[in-house]
Write a protein that holds these residues in place. Sequence first.
Motif, PDB file in Angstrom:
ATOM      1  N   VAL A   3      20.925 -37.341  32.535  1.00  0.00           N
ATOM      2  CA  VAL A   3      21.370 -37.442  33.662  1.00  0.00           C
ATOM      3  C   VAL A   3      23.094 -37.371  33.226  1.00  0.00           C
ATOM      4  O   VAL A   3      23.958 -37.997  33.778  1.00  0.00           O
ATOM      5  N   LYS A  26      24.198 -44.725  34.672  1.00  0.00           N
ATOM      6  CA  LYS A  26      23.205 -44.266  35.537  1.00  0.00           C
ATOM      7  C   LYS A  26      21.858 -44.798  35.280  1.00  0.00           C
ATOM      8  O   LYS A  26      21.216 -44.928  36.372  1.00  0.00           O
ATOM      9  N   THR A  34      33.488 -33.457  33.141  1.00  0.00           N
ATOM     10  CA  THR A  34      33.497 -34.689  32.119  1.00  0.00           C
ATOM     11  C   THR A  34      34.141 -35.783  33.297  1.00  0.00           C
ATOM     12  O   THR A  34      34.392 -35.498  34.164  1.00  0.00           O
ATOM     13  N   GLU A  35      34.015 -37.125  32.679  1.00  0.00           N
ATOM     14  CA  GLU A  35      34.917 -38.137  33.379  1.00  0.00           C
ATOM     15  C   GLU A  35      36.035 -37.799  32.946  1.00  0.00           C
ATOM     16  O   GLU A  35      36.569 -37.243  32.051  1.00  0.00           O
TER      17      GLU A  35
END
Length: 955
Positions: A761, A807, A791-792
Amino acid sequence: MRSKQHSLRGIGALGLTVLLSHSSLVLSFSLRQLSGTATRIPGVHLKASVVASPPSSPILQDDFDDVAKPRGAKNDWEVHKFGGASLATAELYRTVGDLLIRESEGREHGTIPTMAIVSARGGMTDLLVKVVDSALLNFEQAIVALQEAVESQVSLLKELAPPEITDPIEARFRSDGQDILSVVQSLRMLHTVPAVTMEVVTGFGEIWSAQTLHAYLQTQNVPCEWIDARDILVVKSDSSGLGEKGAASTGGVTPLYEITTERLSHWWNNEGRNAGFLDLSYEKGQVPIVIVTGFVAQTIEGVPTTLKRSGSDYSATIFAKLVNAGRVTMWKNTDGVYTADPRRVPEAFPIASLKYDEAMELAYFGAQVLHPSAMEPCIDKKIPVYVRNIFNPDFEGTIIQGRCATLKDSFDSKIMNWRSKSGFVPIKGITSVDKIALVSLEGASIGGANVAERFMGAMADNDIKVLIITQASSESSITVAVPENEGQRALQVLENVFELELSRSKINSLSVATGMSIVAIVGEGMAMTSGVSATFMTSLSSANVNIRLIAQGSSERQIAVVVAAEDTTSALRAAHMAFTLSETTATITLLGCTGNIGSALVRQLQEQKTRLAQEFGVSMCINIAANSKKMVVGENSQCLDVDNLSSLIKSDEALAFDLDKITNLMMADVHPLRIVIDCTNSEAVSEYYERWLSSGINIISPSRKVAAGNLERYKCVRAAEKANSVSWLYESSVGSALPICTTLQDLYETGDKVKSITGCVSGTMAYVLSSFSEDVPFSEALRAAVEKRITENDVWEDLSGMDMAQKVVILARSMGMNVNLEDVEVEFLIPEEFLKKEYPVDWNEMTAAQLEDIKCMDALMLERLKAATAEGRRLRYKFLIDKETGKCKCSLVNTETTDPLYRLKLYENLVAFETSRYETSPLIVKGAAAGPDLASAGIFADLLRLTRSFSSNQG
Ligand SMILES: NC(=O)C1=CN([C@@H]2O[C@H](COP(=O)(O)OP(=O)(O)OC[C@H]3O[C@@H](n4cnc5c(N)ncnc54)[C@H](OP(=O)(O)O)[C@@H]3O)[C@@H](O)[C@H]2O)C=CC1
Ligand SMILES: N[C@@H](CC=O)C(=O)O
């Protein structure tokens, strides 16, 4: 046109007649008159009429022309009524005058004899009330108010016509002012204000208003005349005084039609003849316009009286009946009767048609439509009543006509659920009455003591108006709704009536609760239709509104509830929405509106708003938007312009970001479906979740801060969600728009046993691991992922495996596992010291530094890739959640060809559920995930889920 000399006629006769038969007010007139100081007094010309046409004397029929259908007229009369708000300025008098002329010119069938019933200029009645009210206590104040009344009307008059028309009228106004002064002076001698004084004095507002409009019409050269209704309209009145402003009843005033008709005919044959009305050539477009004073009338004894406050509507329908009008139009400054008060329900809209009975029910329960009693004359003669907008006269407005079937008639009809009839809405409108008290008698153990009879008898004997009564299983508990200002009195009266029972504790309690409102739904479609009350009640429950009392009218045309006053607007809006009188409106606070996901969501809402409204009846209204520094707020919970949101947040209109302020604004928003969308990654925002949910506010969070955060807080937030019947949805936080959380929830709720979940995930991990090669270094693959914005913000979150671990926590908790982030075994793909390293705050600088640092991993990662390829396997980052062992793990693995992850490409996510039902072949959810567009699609899906469940909860 001739000027009127009413006031100078028959002085002596009035003094005597009324002195003998009437109140001390009239005595004071007579005294003043006898002393010679007042030559013209209020009501004098009334007596003149009485002298000209006493009730008992026959009308001169020598040359009778029928006022109900003027000679030569093809069309019936039409009656128009204008309230004070439509006559507040000279400009408005002009608008009204022009409108009358246009209406009299007719539609397709020629000119229309036109009658206009006018109220006093806006604010005048209150001013005249002040003159009388202050006369005893502060005479100077009374004089000032009187001067203001006269001067304001004179100056308005002068704006409308030249001196040759206005001079005689002005003289009359001034002289009327002198008369009023004499009357109020006399009050000082009487030390009291007889009710009739108020009625006489306030009536001048209409007398002046009619003459003012008449002056303007004279400048337009149309055949016109004005009537002082006190010369014509004779009524029997059960009560004295003005009654309550905006009251729904005309306080027991009954028109005496026979004598009134005689007087009107007499007027027509005399004044009308003098005005040339009898000789008009309708073929040439000539037509009379007659202005009549609303509100005022005369008793059979010749004493001035009124139809009580807000009684001009009644004047209009009485005159409509007298002239057998083809229609009555009530002119307002709105487009008709609205489905609800638009000040409280901005989505309200004008109702096209109502039956008389529906209009009466609406009026009874507070809609400012018409007096219920005002409808009677029109019902009698089947005259349609229109409610139209003076500023939008081309709009049809609302037509009120026809009767509802009685319940007896509809008994034979088949009962159907209203939702099964496509496009059918059983209710016409929703109203409210504020300032209500509930008076309750509970637990009476007085066998055979006729509790209900004594209770209601006490109310009736003391003139306490009971608006609703409920008595459930027995006579032992009765509650009535009464006007709030009657609450305490009702209580005292009942304490006296049940004194004995109270002293012997045969009654548990007698109490009054104030601060209540009635909310009622009205419509003939409710009769013999199932599901209406269910829809109403569910809508109130969704809006978290507590119902204190429920009553359904025996006609089945209305259901009324009593709620706390502060819940009224929420109740109105929720019910309005539930009956799809308006779109389901979700009011949204969007946090993080300028970020990747926030701005993608705004774009999607812009693109979809028309479709949402047309296809789903849903309106997504962002009324607060914020980033970490600024916030913009729609005034009075109104929607912000979604097409302009990014400029708004940069503009000077934006305020400094303040989460407490946002919270208070959301709490004050009465809209039933309020949603916060948390597109931040902020711990500070997470701290507010429990408070929002506890205040009935729903949350949608792509952010994982709470769903994967501290377990205790997670549990509190979940509990708040449950306790307050609101929703906290976070589908987009795992796999963006993929239905991962909902699938898991469905499995869990349908009783399947989820044994384990595996997959990937992390879009970033999937992308980087599937795209780097001997030619494309690991660091370059990461750069591409950053550029694709999957991406974050801080890419270390992805590469450390923590993004995936969060997650995993979310999924594990949804399986009922009590896990924290620390419980997940995570293999980092970056050296641990990178996580401790201080990077620049600026995102560009930080990311550039990180992409530089990660180059040190290129060789190692290539080595691992080669090793995997040599085994015919592929490198994947994989998670495992095992329910039985409680193990949660994220690690880099070499997947075999049989592993579903083997074929994972780009930024796909994959989740395989192994369950009791899916034992032989796991249930797999797979697809592209990550990136602003997919994440915001996931949020959008949650939004629709929430609005849909809200709408279906409504019925
Ligand atoms: N990227 C993706 O594909 C996915 C991301 N997510 C999650 O969605 C969230 C948003 O991601 P993304 O849009 O990429 O992040 P960004 O960093 O691009 O945007 C974050 C937004 O939140 C605002 N913000 C930050 N702190 C606060 C605060 N305390 N109060 C109010 N606003 C604040 C920022 O304002 P300012 O600009 O002023 O700092 C900015 O507008 C994150 O939690 C992320 O984990 C979920 C699914 C997929
Ligand atoms: N950075 C995340 C975005 C979605 O949550 C990812 O790579 O999957």
